[in-house]
Design a protein around this motif. Sequence first.
Motif, PDB file in Angstrom:
ATOM      1  N   SER A 389     -49.261 -63.195-101.418  1.00  0.00           N
ATOM      2  CA  SER A 389     -48.574 -63.360-100.137  1.00  0.00           C
ATOM      3  C   SER A 389     -47.666 -64.582-100.138  1.00  0.00           C
ATOM      4  O   SER A 389     -46.727 -64.656 -99.335  1.00  0.00           O
ATOM      5  N   TYR A 393     -42.759 -61.722 -99.286  1.00  0.00           N
ATOM      6  CA  TYR A 393     -42.737 -61.711 -97.823  1.00  0.00           C
ATOM      7  C   TYR A 393     -41.970 -60.486 -97.341  1.00  0.00           C
ATOM      8  O   TYR A 393     -40.770 -60.339 -97.606  1.00  0.00           O
ATOM      9  N   PRO A 395     -41.465 -58.646 -93.627  1.00  0.00           N
ATOM     10  CA  PRO A 395     -41.795 -58.628 -92.202  1.00  0.00           C
ATOM     11  C   PRO A 395     -42.598 -57.373 -91.858  1.00  0.00           C
ATOM     12  O   PRO A 395     -42.289 -56.285 -92.357  1.00  0.00           O
ATOM     13  N   PRO A 396     -43.655 -57.505 -91.060  1.00  0.00           N
ATOM     14  CA  PRO A 396     -44.568 -56.378 -90.836  1.00  0.00           C
ATOM     15  C   PRO A 396     -43.901 -55.151 -90.225  1.00  0.00           C
ATOM     16  O   PRO A 396     -44.352 -54.028 -90.453  1.00  0.00           O
ATOM     17  N   GLU A 397     -42.838 -55.350 -89.479  1.00  0.00           N
ATOM     18  CA  GLU A 397     -42.163 -54.201 -88.884  1.00  0.00           C
ATOM     19  C   GLU A 397     -41.357 -53.409 -89.913  1.00  0.00           C
ATOM     20  O   GLU A 397     -40.949 -52.268 -89.670  1.00  0.00           O
ATOM     21  N   GLY A 399     -42.154 -53.809 -93.775  1.00  0.00           N
ATOM     22  CA  GLY A 399     -43.024 -53.519 -94.904  1.00  0.00           C
ATOM     23  C   GLY A 399     -42.261 -53.432 -96.205  1.00  0.00           C
ATOM     24  O   GLY A 399     -41.044 -53.650 -96.290  1.00  0.00           O
ATOM     25  N   THR A 411     -47.446 -52.658 -94.861  1.00  0.00           N
ATOM     26  CA  THR A 411     -46.923 -53.481 -93.764  1.00  0.00           C
ATOM     27  C   THR A 411     -47.825 -54.661 -93.423  1.00  0.00           C
ATOM     28  O   THR A 411     -47.576 -55.347 -92.431  1.00  0.00           O
ATOM     29  N   THR A 412     -48.855 -54.891 -94.254  1.00  0.00           N
ATOM     30  CA  THR A 412     -49.805 -55.958 -93.930  1.00  0.00           C
ATOM     31  C   THR A 412     -49.986 -56.990 -95.026  1.00  0.00           C
ATOM     32  O   THR A 412     -50.083 -58.193 -94.744  1.00  0.00           O
ATOM     33  N   TYR A 414     -48.218 -58.427 -97.289  1.00  0.00           N
ATOM     34  CA  TYR A 414     -47.216 -59.440 -97.608  1.00  0.00           C
ATOM     35  C   TYR A 414     -46.519 -59.969 -96.351  1.00  0.00           C
ATOM     36  O   TYR A 414     -45.362 -60.398 -96.416  1.00  0.00           O
ATOM     37  N   SER A 415     -47.218 -59.956 -95.231  1.00  0.00           N
ATOM     38  CA  SER A 415     -46.585 -60.375 -93.972  1.00  0.00           C
ATOM     39  C   SER A 415     -47.131 -61.700 -93.449  1.00  0.00           C
ATOM     40  O   SER A 415     -47.068 -61.970 -92.256  1.00  0.00           O
ATOM     41  N   ASN A 416     -47.663 -62.520 -94.371  1.00  0.00           N
ATOM     42  CA  ASN A 416     -48.240 -63.793 -93.966  1.00  0.00           C
ATOM     43  C   ASN A 416     -47.618 -64.932 -94.770  1.00  0.00           C
ATOM     44  O   ASN A 416     -48.265 -65.567 -95.598  1.00  0.00           O
TER      45      ASN A 416
END
Length: 586
Positions: A389, A393, A395-397, A399, A411-412, A414-416
């Motif tokens: 992570s 990166y 963004p979750p919207e 993915g 969508t989860t 790599y969103s942190n």
Amino acid sequence: MDRRGTVAAVAAALTAGTLALTPTASQAAGHPRPHPPSAPNRVLIVLFDQMVPQYADQFAMPNFRALRDSGTTFDKAHLGYMASETVMAHNVITSGLEPRHMGWTDEAYRDHANVFGKGADQMHITGDLSLADFALIEKNDGVAYPKLADYLHARYPGTSFITVGEKSYAVESATGASGDIAVRMSSRRSNVTDNAPTGCRNLSIPGVPGNGQWRSPAGKNVPAYLNRPDPTDPTLCGRYFVNADKANDYGTRAAFPSWLYPGEGNRFVPGNDPAHLGGDTWVADAAIEMMQRETWSGMFVTLGGIDKAAHMWGAQADTAPQDCTTLAGMTHTRCAAENADVQLGKLRAAVEAVDREKGGRTLVVLTADHGATYGETFLGSRAADAGNSNWYYAPPELGVWDAGTTGVLDTTTYSNPSPAIAALNSDGNVQFSYQSTAIETWLLDRSTRAKKATATRMLGLPGVIATYRKNAAGNHFVLQGTNRMTRSERSWWAAHAQSIVDTMAAPDGPDVVGLLHDRTSYGVYGDHGGAQESVQRVPMVFWTPGARGHSTGESFRTPDLLPTVLAAMGIRPTAPMDGRAHSLRH
């Protein structure tokens, strides 16, 4: 390392733009090259993943030093391109092309032509691509190009090009469409109750009962003899089945900084099970079996142990004394480098035996896919398992696809991002970002105005010395601005940075690039990816039996490797390459 029957024996082994024709290609097109007398008729490339040239003298690596000192050594060799990573180098080496001409430019790939069928301009992580995926995108503006395997097939019909290593993306990017045999470790499997080959009841680590998840040979045309069962009991798994249980992390999950990217059993270390040694020992043993059994003209052996160790422990900073006879010690950089050198000694002996028994001569090439830097200034998250992570990166919207044609949208995972990278997306225009010892960012709005805005914002991030934005034509990066540099940083940057960054100028590549200070990283404590001298410098050695030692400061970039091999073997290039051939002293 030989497959011996005691831990003591294991320990002893461990310690012992536009593509232009190059001058060579242009000349060859009009004037066929004469076959040099006694030219090599086989080539073995041995790649030490993340090996810094200084390791050869810093550590006990007598086999590397012997070949270096008796061969032709380019002691100022560097990659000459970005991104300086494994998933790039193996195809640069086998194609002679810079990333902008080979189909993908980084750990991330924008599918601008929708070749994977997931939608135009969707983002994919290249390290998750399959062999078929790599073969699909190995094209320069849609046109397939020849690789080392193609040249060897044409010169030596009926012979095989073989690739072997621990990592799927390293092996499969080098193999591509034309490689014949590709052997790497399979995905992790957990059946430890059934008989072989479905289950492996015999792969717990000695002294660590249970924890028996395992890997075995997989890939393309894997020879059946590599998947044979135990010779004394056919219900048990054979030599090339190794423990790879994440629970067997040998202390790397509890220690810092290794907990960012911890180990997993014997995937990258030999371990203490003499019948199922893993890591680079596994790779070399498999390579030697295939050398002896197959009719081959080319082999690419990629040793991943140094890379894993250096990522975990800080590369050049991993200098504390270690006992390489222990499982914990094996995870460190010196122990990995010295074990890799033992494997090189075995490979050299095997090559000399092949030359005696099959005739001809084998050209041996020693190199690395990238260098490394210690992240003394570390700018990523320091949480456990944060390596991936930190690097990626999405963004979750939006993915990112975790593979090509068969992948799923993640969508989860790599969103942190770290706070600094999150700030890069303050305007919501980041499609994807990859950060290691550089920052590469793909944008949704790719107008000149938007690229300037992101490049300006990136210039204010911690550790950044210069930012670039891709021009409107997409074939060049424009310098947006610089920050203060040290004298040594500025000297290297002025000489190399623009040409290195421009090798990423392709439709699939990033829109904005930021270069970082030396000894600075966003990913893990031992890292690569950027343009700093320490991550660009690689060993480059060419050796054949009877060669005379010769060291030169001549400029050498990794794209030069393939044309140099072809010239040494008397093979005429049939397509443009970005590299150029160098003469080798015999």
